[in-house]
Design an enzyme around this catalytic site. Structure first.
Site, PDB file in Angstrom:
ATOM      1  N   ASP A  59      40.994  34.966  31.164  1.00  0.00           N
ATOM      2  CA  ASP A  59      41.505  36.173  31.815  1.00  0.00           C
ATOM      3  C   ASP A  59      40.496  36.797  32.769  1.00  0.00           C
ATOM      4  OD1 ASP A  59      43.951  36.043  30.493  1.00  0.00           O
ATOM      5  OD2 ASP A  59      43.171  37.125  28.751  1.00  0.00           O
ATOM      6  N   CYS A  60      39.306  36.237  32.840  1.00  0.00           N
ATOM      7  CA  CYS A  60      38.231  36.797  33.659  1.00  0.00           C
ATOM      8  C   CYS A  60      38.086  35.984  34.937  1.00  0.00           C
ATOM      9  CB  CYS A  60      36.921  36.773  32.868  1.00  0.00           C
ATOM     10  SG  CYS A  60      35.452  37.144  33.848  1.00  0.00           S
ATOM     11  N   GLY A  61      38.176  36.657  36.102  1.00  0.00           N
ATOM     12  CA  GLY A  61      38.072  35.960  37.377  1.00  0.00           C
ATOM     13  C   GLY A  61      36.733  35.276  37.558  1.00  0.00           C
ATOM     14  N   ARG A  87      36.776  32.166  35.459  1.00  0.00           N
ATOM     15  CA  ARG A  87      37.627  31.135  36.068  1.00  0.00           C
ATOM     16  C   ARG A  87      36.924  30.496  37.266  1.00  0.00           C
ATOM     17  NH1 ARG A  87      41.548  35.189  35.493  1.00  0.00           N
ATOM     18  NH2 ARG A  87      41.607  35.525  37.757  1.00  0.00           N
TER      19      ARG A  87
END
Length: 227
Positions: A11-13, A16
């Site tokens: 969920d963390c950019g 990712r």
């Protein structure tokens, strides 16, 4: 077994992006979704020690119970902070990447390039389309730095004074895109001399340069960047 491990939050950019950058180098890492499978105490302590960071500096603030738990108070011991990280894994900042070249908290995601034994030949882009950047320290007396600052109308008369650190920024393909520097004032940091070269402007590069610059300042004892 993979030669790279990432403690990942999908969920963390930033997490990712880091995973995508590892894969772009031709490596399929071992992925540990630490919110589902958090490290045990000994592994967490070892990761923090290998990163050379204080326990407090690995705590995540945004989107966590940091404030509610009062973790900003300075009475907490390292063991107590680790207790809270184990009880609330969301407090562990991300992503942490482990390779034969070291262990790093990869914020910004560009930091991961230091841990990769190989790189993709062409440019590597993050999910927002901005380019992966690589920084290299340079001397304050570097003539290209002075020329770039003069071209941007920025001062150059004090570049070689003590307490200043400067960096050149390039893309993976080797295109030089800018320069930046900072001046330490205790734990405070004065960002100075940040300039994107004319041919690299309007490509979202300035934000990436600033993020890397703040991380380098933090690594040298500056105040912790927002996280």
């Amino acid at each position: 077994m993979s030669i790279v491990t990432i403690y990942h939050n999908p969920d963390c950019g930033t997490s990712r992006n880091t995973l995508a950058l590892i894969r772009a180098s031709g490596i399929e890492p071992t992925i540990i979704e630490y919110l589902k499978a958090p490290p045990d105490r000994e592994i967490l302590k070892a990761l923090i020690a290998r990163m050379g960071m204080r326990v407090r500096d690995v705590l995540r603030v945004k989107g966590t119970p940091y404030k509610e738990l009062g973790l900003d108070a300075m009475h907490w011991s390292d063991d107590q902070l680790i207790d809270q990280m184990l009880a609330h894994p969301i407090l562990i900042n991300r992503p942490i990447v482990v390779s034969a070249l070291g262990v790093r908290l990869c914020r910004p995601s560009d930091i991961v390039v230091e841990l990769l034994p190989q790189r993709q030949a062409g440019e590597i882009r993050k999910e927002d389309g901005t380019l992966l950047l690589i920084d290299a320290p340079i001397a304050g007396g570097d003539p290209d730095l002075a020329l770039a600052l003069q071209g941007a109308g920025l001062p150059t008369d004090d570049l070689t004074e003590p307490g200043r650190r400067f960096f050149a920024y390039v893309t993976v393909s080797g295109e030089r895109v800018g320069f930046g520097g900072f001046e330490r004032m205790g734990q405070n940091v004065l960002v100075r001399s940040l300039v994107v070269l004319p041919q690299a402007r309007h490509r979202g590069i300035g934000g990436g340069m600033l993020a890397l610059l703040l991380r380098r300042a933090f690594d040298e004892g500056g105040a912790k960047p927002g996280c």
